[in-house]
Design an enzyme around this catalytic site. Structure first.
Site, mmCIF file in Angstrom:
data_model
loop_
_atom_site.group_PDB
_atom_site.id
_atom_site.type_symbol
_atom_site.label_atom_id
_atom_site.label_comp_id
_atom_site.label_asym_id
_atom_site.label_seq_id
_atom_site.Cartn_x
_atom_site.Cartn_y
_atom_site.Cartn_z
ATOM 1 N N ARG A 89 34.322 -31.610 -37.457
ATOM 2 C CA ARG A 89 34.196 -32.629 -36.399
ATOM 3 C C ARG A 89 32.753 -33.071 -36.247
ATOM 4 O O ARG A 89 32.472 -34.238 -36.010
ATOM 5 C CB ARG A 89 34.707 -32.062 -35.077
ATOM 6 C CG ARG A 89 36.205 -32.010 -34.933
ATOM 7 C CD ARG A 89 36.611 -31.392 -33.620
ATOM 8 N NE ARG A 89 36.134 -30.018 -33.489
ATOM 9 C CZ ARG A 89 36.207 -29.299 -32.380
ATOM 10 N NH1 ARG A 89 36.715 -29.839 -31.283
ATOM 11 N NH2 ARG A 89 35.764 -28.053 -32.350
ATOM 12 N N LYS A 121 49.936 -23.348 -42.278
ATOM 13 C CA LYS A 121 51.138 -23.304 -41.450
ATOM 14 C C LYS A 121 50.704 -23.399 -39.978
ATOM 15 O O LYS A 121 49.575 -23.035 -39.645
ATOM 16 C CB LYS A 121 51.948 -22.025 -41.733
ATOM 17 C CG LYS A 121 51.125 -20.726 -41.664
ATOM 18 C CD LYS A 121 50.845 -20.326 -40.248
ATOM 19 C CE LYS A 121 49.656 -19.469 -40.110
ATOM 20 N NZ LYS A 121 49.170 -19.393 -38.719
#
Length: 349
Positions: free
Chosen positions: A37, A97
Protein backbone atom coordinates in the site's frame (compact mmCIF):
# COMPACT_ATOMS: atom_id res chain seq x y z
CA UNK A 1 10.08 -26.72 -18.21
CA UNK A 2 12.20 -26.12 -15.11
CA UNK A 3 13.19 -22.50 -15.78
CA UNK A 4 12.73 -20.36 -12.65
CA UNK A 5 9.57 -18.30 -12.37
CA UNK A 6 9.72 -14.52 -12.13
CA UNK A 7 7.33 -13.82 -9.26
CA UNK A 8 5.60 -10.56 -8.43
CA UNK A 9 3.97 -10.23 -5.03
CA UNK A 10 1.00 -8.11 -3.93
CA UNK A 11 1.28 -7.33 -0.23
CA UNK A 12 4.31 -7.15 2.04
CA UNK A 13 2.57 -9.72 4.20
CA UNK A 14 3.33 -12.02 7.10
CA UNK A 15 2.42 -15.19 5.19
CA UNK A 16 4.76 -14.28 2.32
CA UNK A 17 7.79 -14.88 4.54
CA UNK A 18 7.10 -18.61 4.26
CA UNK A 19 5.02 -18.96 1.11
CA UNK A 20 7.30 -16.98 -1.20
CA UNK A 21 10.51 -15.79 0.45
CA UNK A 22 11.54 -19.01 2.17
CA UNK A 23 10.09 -21.16 -0.63
CA UNK A 24 11.96 -19.37 -3.42
CA UNK A 25 15.19 -19.80 -1.45
CA UNK A 26 14.62 -23.54 -1.90
CA UNK A 27 13.20 -23.62 -5.44
CA UNK A 28 15.45 -20.99 -7.05
CA UNK A 29 12.51 -19.00 -8.40
CA UNK A 30 13.07 -15.27 -8.73
CA UNK A 31 11.64 -12.61 -6.43
CA UNK A 32 11.12 -10.11 -9.20
CA UNK A 33 8.92 -7.42 -7.65
CA UNK A 34 6.78 -6.57 -4.65
CA UNK A 35 4.03 -3.98 -4.15
CA UNK A 36 2.57 -2.66 -0.90
CA UNK A 37 0.00 0.00 0.00
CA UNK A 38 2.91 2.32 0.83
CA UNK A 39 5.53 2.42 -1.97
CA UNK A 40 8.22 3.32 0.56
CA UNK A 41 7.40 0.24 2.58
CA UNK A 42 7.62 -1.83 -0.60
CA UNK A 43 11.10 -0.46 -1.30
CA UNK A 44 12.31 -1.35 2.19
CA UNK A 45 10.71 -4.78 1.98
CA UNK A 46 12.28 -5.46 -1.43
CA UNK A 47 15.75 -4.44 -0.24
CA UNK A 48 15.56 -6.52 2.93
CA UNK A 49 14.12 -9.66 1.35
CA UNK A 50 15.89 -9.92 -1.97
CA UNK A 51 13.31 -8.64 -4.45
CA UNK A 52 14.75 -7.14 -7.62
CA UNK A 53 12.31 -4.24 -7.64
CA UNK A 54 9.50 -2.51 -5.79
CA UNK A 55 6.43 -1.53 -7.81
CA UNK A 56 4.76 1.80 -7.15
CA UNK A 57 1.32 0.22 -6.83
CA UNK A 58 -0.58 -3.04 -7.04
CA UNK A 59 -1.88 -1.95 -10.45
CA UNK A 60 1.56 -1.26 -11.88
CA UNK A 61 2.86 -4.64 -10.69
CA UNK A 62 0.17 -6.70 -12.41
CA UNK A 63 0.80 -4.86 -15.69
CA UNK A 64 4.40 -6.16 -15.76
CA UNK A 65 4.55 -8.60 -18.70
CA UNK A 66 7.88 -10.01 -17.51
CA UNK A 67 6.20 -11.75 -14.55
CA UNK A 68 5.38 -15.44 -14.78
CA UNK A 69 3.29 -15.49 -11.61
CA UNK A 70 1.59 -12.98 -9.32
CA UNK A 71 1.20 -14.04 -5.68
CA UNK A 72 -1.66 -12.35 -3.79
CA UNK A 73 -1.08 -12.28 -0.04
CA UNK A 74 -3.40 -9.37 0.77
CA UNK A 75 -6.13 -9.42 3.45
CA UNK A 76 -8.96 -11.85 2.65
CA UNK A 77 -11.41 -9.27 1.38
CA UNK A 78 -9.01 -8.12 -1.36
CA UNK A 79 -8.16 -11.54 -2.79
CA UNK A 80 -10.91 -11.76 -5.39
CA UNK A 81 -10.61 -8.19 -6.63
CA UNK A 82 -6.90 -8.41 -7.29
CA UNK A 83 -7.00 -11.97 -8.62
CA UNK A 84 -9.57 -10.79 -11.18
CA UNK A 85 -7.50 -7.75 -12.12
CA UNK A 86 -4.34 -9.84 -12.50
CA UNK A 87 -6.17 -12.37 -14.68
CA UNK A 88 -7.54 -9.55 -16.82
CA UNK A 89 -3.93 -8.42 -17.32
CA UNK A 90 -3.03 -11.92 -18.51
CA UNK A 91 -1.10 -12.99 -15.42
CA UNK A 92 -0.96 -16.39 -13.75
CA UNK A 93 -2.13 -16.02 -10.16
CA UNK A 94 -1.43 -17.86 -6.91
CA UNK A 95 -3.99 -16.43 -4.49
CA UNK A 96 -3.93 -17.00 -0.76
CA UNK A 97 -6.88 -18.75 0.77
CA UNK A 98 -9.73 -17.98 0.94
CA UNK A 99 -10.03 -17.43 -2.80
CA UNK A 100 -12.93 -15.01 -2.34
CA UNK A 101 -15.28 -13.60 0.28
CA UNK A 102 -18.24 -15.75 -0.81
CA UNK A 103 -19.32 -18.12 -3.57
CA UNK A 104 -20.81 -15.44 -5.82
CA UNK A 105 -17.52 -13.55 -5.75
CA UNK A 106 -15.58 -16.75 -6.44
CA UNK A 107 -17.66 -17.29 -9.57
CA UNK A 108 -16.99 -13.75 -10.73
CA UNK A 109 -13.24 -14.41 -10.57
CA UNK A 110 -13.60 -17.79 -12.28
CA UNK A 111 -15.46 -16.13 -15.15
CA UNK A 112 -12.29 -14.14 -15.91
CA UNK A 113 -10.41 -17.38 -16.56
CA UNK A 114 -12.38 -17.97 -19.75
CA UNK A 115 -10.82 -14.93 -21.40
CA UNK A 116 -7.46 -14.71 -19.64
CA UNK A 117 -4.09 -15.89 -20.90
CA UNK A 118 -3.31 -16.78 -17.30
CA UNK A 119 -4.65 -19.24 -14.75
CA UNK A 120 -5.36 -19.21 -11.01
CA UNK A 121 -4.54 -21.51 -8.10
CA UNK A 122 -5.60 -21.24 -4.46
CA UNK A 123 -2.74 -21.64 -1.98
CA UNK A 124 -3.78 -24.78 -0.11
CA UNK A 125 -0.12 -25.72 0.22
CA UNK A 126 -0.63 -28.59 2.71
CA UNK A 127 -2.10 -30.73 -0.12
CA UNK A 128 1.27 -30.81 -1.90
CA UNK A 129 3.23 -32.21 1.05
CA UNK A 130 4.15 -35.93 1.23
CA UNK A 131 2.55 -36.08 4.70
CA UNK A 132 -0.96 -35.68 3.28
CA UNK A 133 -0.19 -38.09 0.44
CA UNK A 134 1.03 -40.66 2.95
CA UNK A 135 -2.07 -40.35 5.16
CA UNK A 136 -4.28 -40.95 2.13
CA UNK A 137 -2.12 -43.91 1.13
CA UNK A 138 -2.44 -45.58 4.55
CA UNK A 139 -6.22 -45.22 4.53
CA UNK A 140 -6.54 -46.41 0.94
CA UNK A 141 -4.37 -49.47 1.65
CA UNK A 142 -6.64 -50.51 4.53
CA UNK A 143 -4.19 -49.88 7.37
CA UNK A 144 -7.03 -48.77 9.68
CA UNK A 145 -9.79 -50.91 8.20
CA UNK A 146 -13.19 -49.50 7.35
CA UNK A 147 -13.37 -45.75 7.88
CA UNK A 148 -15.63 -44.83 10.79
CA UNK A 149 -15.02 -41.09 11.24
CA UNK A 150 -12.83 -38.04 10.66
CA UNK A 151 -11.90 -35.30 13.13
CA UNK A 152 -10.17 -32.09 12.09
CA UNK A 153 -9.05 -29.10 14.16
CA UNK A 154 -7.84 -25.68 13.05
CA UNK A 155 -7.30 -23.79 16.31
CA UNK A 156 -4.93 -20.99 17.32
CA UNK A 157 -4.59 -18.28 19.99
CA UNK A 158 -6.29 -14.98 19.28
CA UNK A 159 -4.66 -12.45 16.94
CA UNK A 160 -4.34 -8.87 18.14
CA UNK A 161 -7.66 -6.96 18.42
CA UNK A 162 -6.95 -4.78 15.36
CA UNK A 163 -5.71 -7.64 13.18
CA UNK A 164 -7.48 -7.70 9.76
CA UNK A 165 -8.56 -11.28 10.47
CA UNK A 166 -11.15 -9.82 12.86
CA UNK A 167 -12.57 -7.44 10.23
CA UNK A 168 -15.98 -8.33 8.79
CA UNK A 169 -15.48 -5.93 5.87
CA UNK A 170 -12.17 -7.65 5.03
CA UNK A 171 -13.81 -11.10 5.09
CA UNK A 172 -12.39 -12.04 8.47
CA UNK A 173 -13.33 -14.82 10.85
CA UNK A 174 -11.93 -18.17 11.88
CA UNK A 175 -13.80 -20.06 9.17
CA UNK A 176 -12.29 -17.84 6.48
CA UNK A 177 -8.77 -17.85 7.87
CA UNK A 178 -8.47 -21.37 9.31
CA UNK A 179 -11.60 -23.44 8.78
CA UNK A 180 -11.21 -23.25 5.01
CA UNK A 181 -8.21 -25.58 5.39
CA UNK A 182 -10.33 -28.12 7.27
CA UNK A 183 -13.12 -28.07 4.69
CA UNK A 184 -10.66 -28.30 1.79
CA UNK A 185 -8.86 -31.25 3.43
CA UNK A 186 -12.16 -33.09 3.93
CA UNK A 187 -13.03 -32.56 0.27
CA UNK A 188 -9.59 -33.80 -0.75
CA UNK A 189 -10.10 -36.94 1.35
CA UNK A 190 -13.50 -37.49 -0.24
CA UNK A 191 -12.06 -37.08 -3.73
CA UNK A 192 -9.16 -39.46 -3.07
CA UNK A 193 -10.96 -42.06 -0.95
CA UNK A 194 -14.55 -41.86 -2.16
CA UNK A 195 -14.61 -45.41 -3.40
CA UNK A 196 -13.56 -46.79 -0.03
CA UNK A 197 -15.45 -44.71 2.53
CA UNK A 198 -17.66 -46.40 5.08
CA UNK A 199 -17.20 -49.83 3.49
CA UNK A 200 -19.47 -48.77 0.60
CA UNK A 201 -18.22 -48.65 -2.97
CA UNK A 202 -18.99 -45.27 -4.49
CA UNK A 203 -18.74 -44.58 -8.22
CA UNK A 204 -17.43 -41.06 -7.69
CA UNK A 205 -15.93 -38.86 -4.98
CA UNK A 206 -17.63 -39.07 -1.60
CA UNK A 207 -19.94 -36.08 -1.11
CA UNK A 208 -19.32 -33.79 1.85
CA UNK A 209 -22.55 -32.51 3.35
CA UNK A 210 -23.25 -30.26 6.32
CA UNK A 211 -25.41 -31.49 9.20
CA UNK A 212 -25.10 -28.55 11.62
CA UNK A 213 -22.90 -25.58 12.51
CA UNK A 214 -22.59 -23.39 15.60
CA UNK A 215 -20.51 -20.26 16.00
CA UNK A 216 -19.30 -17.96 18.74
CA UNK A 217 -18.86 -14.36 17.66
CA UNK A 218 -15.86 -12.15 18.30
CA UNK A 219 -16.30 -9.78 21.24
CA UNK A 220 -15.52 -6.80 19.00
CA UNK A 221 -18.02 -7.72 16.27
CA UNK A 222 -20.58 -10.50 16.67
CA UNK A 223 -20.73 -10.97 12.88
CA UNK A 224 -17.14 -12.24 12.92
CA UNK A 225 -16.75 -15.83 14.06
CA UNK A 226 -14.16 -16.54 16.74
CA UNK A 227 -15.04 -20.25 16.99
CA UNK A 228 -17.01 -22.57 14.72
CA UNK A 229 -18.06 -26.16 15.43
CA UNK A 230 -19.61 -28.18 12.62
CA UNK A 231 -20.84 -31.70 12.03
CA UNK A 232 -20.66 -33.07 8.50
CA UNK A 233 -20.92 -36.34 6.62
CA UNK A 234 -18.35 -37.54 4.12
CA UNK A 235 -19.94 -40.24 2.04
CA UNK A 236 -21.99 -41.27 5.07
CA UNK A 237 -19.01 -41.16 7.45
CA UNK A 238 -19.43 -38.72 10.39
CA UNK A 239 -17.03 -35.79 10.49
CA UNK A 240 -16.39 -33.29 13.25
CA UNK A 241 -14.75 -29.94 12.55
CA UNK A 242 -13.58 -27.42 15.14
CA UNK A 243 -11.92 -24.15 14.22
CA UNK A 244 -11.08 -21.24 16.50
CA UNK A 245 -9.08 -18.03 16.64
CA UNK A 246 -9.67 -17.87 20.40
CA UNK A 247 -7.97 -21.05 21.56
CA UNK A 248 -5.50 -21.54 24.40
CA UNK A 249 -3.26 -23.58 22.11
CA UNK A 250 -2.33 -24.37 18.53
CA UNK A 251 -3.98 -27.48 17.10
CA UNK A 252 -3.92 -28.22 13.38
CA UNK A 253 -4.63 -31.93 13.74
CA UNK A 254 -6.29 -34.32 11.31
CA UNK A 255 -7.42 -37.79 12.45
CA UNK A 256 -9.05 -40.55 10.39
CA UNK A 257 -10.26 -43.45 12.50
CA UNK A 258 -11.47 -46.84 11.37
CA UNK A 259 -12.44 -50.32 12.46
CA UNK A 260 -8.80 -51.35 13.03
CA UNK A 261 -7.23 -48.13 14.30
CA UNK A 262 -6.45 -44.57 13.31
CA UNK A 263 -4.01 -42.45 11.36
CA UNK A 264 -3.13 -38.95 12.62
CA UNK A 265 -1.28 -35.91 11.33
CA UNK A 266 -0.66 -33.69 14.40
CA UNK A 267 -0.09 -30.70 12.11
CA UNK A 268 -1.50 -31.42 8.66
CA UNK A 269 -1.33 -27.78 7.55
CA UNK A 270 2.36 -27.28 8.36
CA UNK A 271 3.97 -30.72 8.57
CA UNK A 272 7.35 -28.99 8.34
CA UNK A 273 6.76 -27.98 11.98
CA UNK A 274 5.75 -31.47 13.08
CA UNK A 275 6.59 -34.09 10.47
CA UNK A 276 5.09 -37.07 12.26
CA UNK A 277 2.43 -39.29 10.81
CA UNK A 278 1.11 -41.59 13.57
CA UNK A 279 -0.57 -44.92 12.86
CA UNK A 280 -2.31 -46.71 15.75
CA UNK A 281 -3.75 -50.16 15.20
CA UNK A 282 -5.44 -52.63 17.54
CA UNK A 283 -4.07 -56.16 17.59
CA UNK A 284 -4.43 -59.16 19.88
CA UNK A 285 -1.56 -57.75 21.92
CA UNK A 286 -3.26 -54.38 22.37
CA UNK A 287 -2.74 -51.01 20.71
CA UNK A 288 0.31 -50.77 18.49
CA UNK A 289 1.65 -47.32 17.59
CA UNK A 290 4.23 -46.39 15.01
CA UNK A 291 5.36 -43.03 13.71
CA UNK A 292 6.72 -42.05 10.35
CA UNK A 293 8.85 -38.94 10.16
CA UNK A 294 8.31 -37.24 6.84
CA UNK A 295 11.05 -34.65 7.13
CA UNK A 296 11.22 -30.90 7.46
CA UNK A 297 10.61 -30.03 3.81
CA UNK A 298 8.18 -27.13 3.59
CA UNK A 299 4.67 -27.51 2.20
CA UNK A 300 5.16 -24.08 0.60
CA UNK A 301 8.22 -25.34 -1.29
CA UNK A 302 6.29 -28.35 -2.60
CA UNK A 303 3.47 -26.02 -3.64
CA UNK A 304 5.72 -23.65 -5.53
CA UNK A 305 7.38 -26.50 -7.41
CA UNK A 306 3.98 -27.76 -8.53
CA UNK A 307 2.89 -24.29 -9.63
CA UNK A 308 6.10 -23.81 -11.62
CA UNK A 309 5.49 -27.10 -13.42
CA UNK A 310 1.92 -26.04 -14.23
CA UNK A 311 2.98 -22.60 -15.48
CA UNK A 312 5.80 -23.95 -17.62
CA UNK A 313 3.64 -26.71 -19.14
CA UNK A 314 0.66 -24.42 -19.73
CA UNK A 315 -1.55 -26.66 -17.63
CA UNK A 316 -5.04 -25.27 -17.01
CA UNK A 317 -6.53 -28.01 -14.85
CA UNK A 318 -9.95 -27.38 -13.36
CA UNK A 319 -9.62 -30.08 -10.70
CA UNK A 320 -8.08 -27.85 -8.06
CA UNK A 321 -10.28 -24.93 -9.02
CA UNK A 322 -13.43 -27.01 -8.66
CA UNK A 323 -12.34 -28.18 -5.21
CA UNK A 324 -11.77 -24.55 -4.26
CA UNK A 325 -15.29 -23.75 -5.42
CA UNK A 326 -16.76 -26.55 -3.32
CA UNK A 327 -14.79 -25.24 -0.34
CA UNK A 328 -16.28 -21.78 -0.86
CA UNK A 329 -19.76 -23.29 -1.20
CA UNK A 330 -19.38 -25.03 2.16
CA UNK A 331 -18.08 -21.86 3.82
CA UNK A 332 -21.28 -20.06 2.79
CA UNK A 333 -23.37 -23.01 3.99
CA UNK A 334 -21.65 -23.10 7.39
CA UNK A 335 -22.15 -19.37 7.93
CA UNK A 336 -25.82 -19.63 7.01
CA UNK A 337 -26.40 -22.65 9.27
CA UNK A 338 -24.63 -20.89 12.15
CA UNK A 339 -26.82 -17.79 11.74
CA UNK A 340 -24.01 -15.49 10.58
CA UNK A 341 -24.01 -13.26 7.50
CA UNK A 342 -21.85 -14.12 4.50
CA UNK A 343 -18.69 -12.06 4.19
CA UNK A 344 -19.19 -9.09 1.85
CA UNK A 345 -17.47 -9.21 -1.51
CA UNK A 346 -15.91 -6.25 -3.31
CA UNK A 347 -15.74 -7.58 -6.86
CA UNK A 348 -18.56 -6.40 -9.11
CA UNK A 349 -19.89 -8.70 -11.80
Amino acid sequence: MSAPLRIGMLGASRIAEESIIAATAETGDIRAAVAARDPERARHYAAERGFSAAAESYASLIEDDSLDLVYIGLPNGLHAEWAARALEAGRNVLVEKPFAANLAEFDRVAARLERSAGWAWEAFHYADHPAMHRLIGHVREGAIGEIRGVDVHMDMPAPAPRDPRWSFDLAGGTLMDLGCYALHALLLLGDQLGGELGGVRLPTAAPLTLDFARAEGHTGDARVDATVVAGLELGGVPVSMHTSMASDEWNFGLRVHGSLGEVVLPNFVKPQEDGRLIVRTTTGAGVEERSEHLGASSSYTHQLRRIRSAVRSGERSRVGLERSRRTMTLIDEVYTAAGLPLRPGRLAS
